[in-house]
Design a protein around this motif. Structure first.
Motif, mmCIF file in Angstrom:
data_model
loop_
_atom_site.group_PDB
_atom_site.id
_atom_site.type_symbol
_atom_site.label_atom_id
_atom_site.label_comp_id
_atom_site.label_asym_id
_atom_site.label_seq_id
_atom_site.Cartn_x
_atom_site.Cartn_y
_atom_site.Cartn_z
ATOM 1 N N UNK A 145 0.818 -1.214 0.000
ATOM 2 C CA UNK A 145 0.000 0.000 0.000
ATOM 3 C C UNK A 145 0.854 1.269 0.000
ATOM 4 N N UNK A 146 2.162 1.137 0.101
ATOM 5 C CA UNK A 146 3.048 2.286 0.036
ATOM 6 C C UNK A 146 3.326 2.611 -1.435
ATOM 7 N N UNK A 147 3.165 3.883 -1.815
ATOM 8 C CA UNK A 147 3.433 4.295 -3.185
ATOM 9 C C UNK A 147 4.923 4.479 -3.426
ATOM 10 N N UNK A 148 5.340 4.310 -4.672
ATOM 11 C CA UNK A 148 6.762 4.385 -5.008
ATOM 12 C C UNK A 148 7.344 5.771 -4.766
ATOM 13 N N UNK A 149 6.503 6.819 -4.824
ATOM 14 C CA UNK A 149 6.994 8.181 -4.595
ATOM 15 C C UNK A 149 6.896 8.607 -3.125
ATOM 16 N N UNK A 150 6.423 7.721 -2.274
ATOM 17 C CA UNK A 150 6.138 8.095 -0.885
ATOM 18 C C UNK A 150 7.298 7.706 0.031
ATOM 19 N N UNK A 151 8.414 8.374 -0.148
ATOM 20 C CA UNK A 151 9.596 8.086 0.657
ATOM 21 C C UNK A 151 9.334 8.349 2.138
ATOM 22 N N UNK A 152 8.613 9.419 2.444
ATOM 23 C CA UNK A 152 8.354 9.759 3.843
ATOM 24 C C UNK A 152 7.591 8.638 4.552
ATOM 25 N N UNK A 153 6.614 8.023 3.873
ATOM 26 C CA UNK A 153 5.843 6.936 4.482
ATOM 27 C C UNK A 153 6.729 5.723 4.683
ATOM 28 N N UNK A 154 7.574 5.420 3.689
ATOM 29 C CA UNK A 154 8.468 4.267 3.807
ATOM 30 C C UNK A 154 9.406 4.428 4.994
ATOM 31 N N UNK A 155 9.955 5.621 5.168
ATOM 32 C CA UNK A 155 10.857 5.858 6.292
ATOM 33 C C UNK A 155 10.108 5.845 7.612
ATOM 34 N N UNK A 156 8.861 6.325 7.594
ATOM 35 C CA UNK A 156 8.046 6.290 8.809
ATOM 36 C C UNK A 156 7.750 4.854 9.216
ATOM 37 N N UNK A 157 7.472 3.996 8.215
ATOM 38 C CA UNK A 157 7.248 2.581 8.517
ATOM 39 C C UNK A 157 8.490 1.950 9.136
ATOM 40 N N UNK A 158 9.655 2.356 8.644
ATOM 41 C CA UNK A 158 10.910 1.823 9.186
ATOM 42 C C UNK A 158 11.024 2.126 10.668
ATOM 43 N N UNK A 159 10.576 3.310 11.056
ATOM 44 C CA UNK A 159 10.699 3.729 12.455
ATOM 45 C C UNK A 159 9.606 3.110 13.323
ATOM 46 N N UNK A 160 8.368 3.101 12.820
ATOM 47 C CA UNK A 160 7.219 2.794 13.675
ATOM 48 C C UNK A 160 6.707 1.360 13.590
ATOM 49 N N UNK A 161 7.056 0.614 12.552
ATOM 50 C CA UNK A 161 6.509 -0.731 12.402
ATOM 51 C C UNK A 161 7.534 -1.820 12.646
ATOM 52 N N UNK A 162 8.770 -1.433 12.913
ATOM 53 C CA UNK A 162 9.849 -2.410 12.944
ATOM 54 C C UNK A 162 10.229 -2.769 14.372
ATOM 55 N N UNK A 163 10.308 -4.044 14.641
ATOM 56 C CA UNK A 163 10.923 -4.531 15.873
ATOM 57 C C UNK A 163 12.432 -4.591 15.615
ATOM 58 N N UNK A 164 13.168 -3.651 16.204
ATOM 59 C CA UNK A 164 14.587 -3.536 15.887
ATOM 60 C C UNK A 164 15.416 -4.710 16.392
ATOM 61 N N UNK A 165 14.822 -5.522 17.237
ATOM 62 C CA UNK A 165 15.547 -6.701 17.693
ATOM 63 C C UNK A 165 15.441 -7.870 16.741
ATOM 64 N N UNK A 166 14.329 -7.923 15.961
ATOM 65 C CA UNK A 166 14.113 -9.088 15.090
ATOM 66 C C UNK A 166 14.005 -8.747 13.611
ATOM 67 N N UNK A 167 13.761 -7.472 13.260
ATOM 68 C CA UNK A 167 13.510 -7.126 11.863
ATOM 69 C C UNK A 167 14.572 -6.226 11.243
#
Length: 492
Positions: free
Chosen positions: A394-416
């Motif tokens: 559901x992330x658009x190819x031009x939506x860099x801000x959303x992709x980076x936000x997902x990196x911060x908010x959806x990621x378990x930094x211990x396992x992902x």
């Protein structure tokens, strides 16, 4: 697109060209103006009066876009001018543009040969050759000299009986001398370097034709990673959906585009070397080095030729945008051609990260372990990418801000998040304090677990996701009508 001039006409018709009639100095000033246009996501620039050159004209920032940060109130897209150069609409969706590149590359169109044409309207031979008569710019204050940066170099490989093309920086080394600029950090010599080395062992000169102001599809094809014996003119014809028209060069059997602005011809002689550099590249100044020399014996050009150049280092530059688009398409095609099939929806290489990052959108067919396997394939294939982020479809190819936000908010930094010292050479555009010769990689899986039910996934709170399209369209139209000022996007 048959010529650079047609491309410039299309740019002007689409409000993508800034014509500057005031006199501009080709020593740093022209480059600085293009750098500012690139920093603010502005149009291409044409300089119609260059100080000290009566008929000289320069064009820059031809393919640069504002980057992957998507702003709905701004009409200009990162890939828009490159799309125009290939005969497509400037507002084409990035995913559609990427798929078009892949399909057109698979459908090459052979070139057409003619007996003469515009690129040979003016002929300058031997002792009359003087590169200093043309407005070749100095781009950065610490550069070792004036540089040609937006040309295609063609050389003949007699052993393989083919002609190879590539994009290389060339420093003016005298009235009729150009010094080759090598690509720093490459672990293998380029095709042209291999050809020159083979000829030197046999004490044979290498004929060359340097095409300045080539048709955009020819320029794009020269940026691609193609096997040495590929018919690159046919690939260019496919990319532009039209055959390239060629004429034989004057001093060799090399075929050159008939609509080129200028062609420099001559030979690379065994053992002749000069010092080149430093040069301000994408991320850093290259060091001085001794390299082979192009001995220019003939210049042919159109009446009042246009000289394109790249304001390199000013993000995002022409080369960054072209590499981003074409290399991403090549990687996507490669990954799909292996075991990953249609798992990958799109792949981008944001210019904001100096081409070291890839963002990959995974489709519905995700399986455990696929992100790591895809990342390894990308690291193995790319000389640039050392970081990969995987996002949901559901992330658009031009939506860099959303992709980076997902990196911060959806990621378990211990396992992902996976950091691995893969033993890869330092990327071509990396610029950090790494003291050795190898680089690590960084992979982040920012997708929802494949077994998580849809009703349990958080809804996105974005302009596109939270507001109906009819309301969005009215708001964007009002924003443009009110001409609300905005701060320029600056990437350092």
């Amino acid at each position: 697109m048959s010529s650079l001039r047609e491309f410039l006409e299309d740019l002007e018709a689409n409000d993508e060209l800034n014509l500057i009639e005031n006199e501009v100095d080709c020593d740093l000033e022209a480059s600085a103006i293009c750098a500012m246009s690139q920093r603010t996501g502005g149009p291409a620039v044409q300089f119609n009066k260059v100080k000290g050159y009566k008929d000289g004209k320069l064009v820059g920032s031809l393919f640069a876009g504002p980057g992957f940060m998507y702003w709905p109130q701004v009409d200009r897209l990162m890939h828009g001018r490159l799309a125009l150069s290939l005969g497509l609409e400037k507002d084409i969706d990035y995913e559609e543009f990427q798929e078009t590149l892949i399909e057109r590359k698979k459908a090459p169109i052979r070139a057409i040969e003619v007996d003469g044409g515009p690129c040979q309207e003016v002929i300058i031979e031997a002792k009359d050759v003087d590169l200093n008569k043309y407005p070749i710019p100095r781009l950065h204050d610490q550069d070792g000299g004036r540089y040609l940066t937006a040309q295609v170099v063609f050389v003949q490989d007699k052993e393989k009986q083919c002609t190879n093309s590539g994009i290389y920086r060339l420093m003016v080394g005298g009235r009729n001398k150009l010094v080759h600029g090598s690509i720093p950090r490459r672990t293998q010599p380029t095709h042209i370097e291999q050809i020159v080395e083979k000829a030197a062992r046999k004490n044979e000169p290498v004929p060359f034709a340097i095409v300045i102001g080539a048709p955009p599809p020819v320029y794009a094809a020269a940026f691609m990673s193609l096997p040495a014996t590929t018919d690159e003119y046919a690939i260019a014809g496919g990319l532009g959906a039209n055959p390239v028209v060629l004429v034989k060069a004057k001093l060799s059997d090399i075929m050159v585009p008939v609509d080129a602005e200028m062609v420099l011809e001559g030979h690379i002689h065994p053992g002749e070397k000069m010092e080149e550099g430093p040069f301000g590249s994408i991320s850093y100044y290259t060091s001085k080095m001794s390299n082979f020399v192009y001995d220019v014996k003939m210049i042919t050009h159109r009446q009042k030729p246009l000289l394109p150049f790249i304001a390199e280092g000013a993000k995002p530059s022409d080369s960054m945008c072209i590499i981003s688009c074409l290399h991403a398409a090549e990687l996507l095609e490669y990954c799909r051609g292996t075991v990953f099939g249609s798992v990958i929806k799109w792949l981008t290489i944001p210019v904001e990260a100096k081409l070291t990052l890839a963002i990959v959108s995974l489709g519905a067919q995700r399986l455990p372990g696929f992100p790591a396997r895809i990342a390894r394939a990308i690291y193995t294939r790319s000389p640039y990418i050392r970081k990969v982020i995987f996002v949901d479809p559901d992330v658009g190819a031009q939506e860099l801000a959303i992709a980076l936000n997902d990196r911060v908010n959806k990621v378990n930094h211990g396992t992902n998040v996976f950091i691995s010292p893969m033993g890869k050479p330092l990327g071509l555009t990396e610029n950090h304090g790494f003291d050795g010769s190898l680089s690590s990689t960084w992979t982040t899986d920012a997708t929802w677990r494949f077994d998580r039910p849809n009703e349990d996934k958080a809804r996105r709170m974005t302009f596109e996701a939270a507001i109906p399209k009819d309301v969005r369209d009215r708001v964007v139209a009002l924003w443009k009508k009110l001409d609300i000022p905005q701060e320029p996007v600056v990437m350092d």
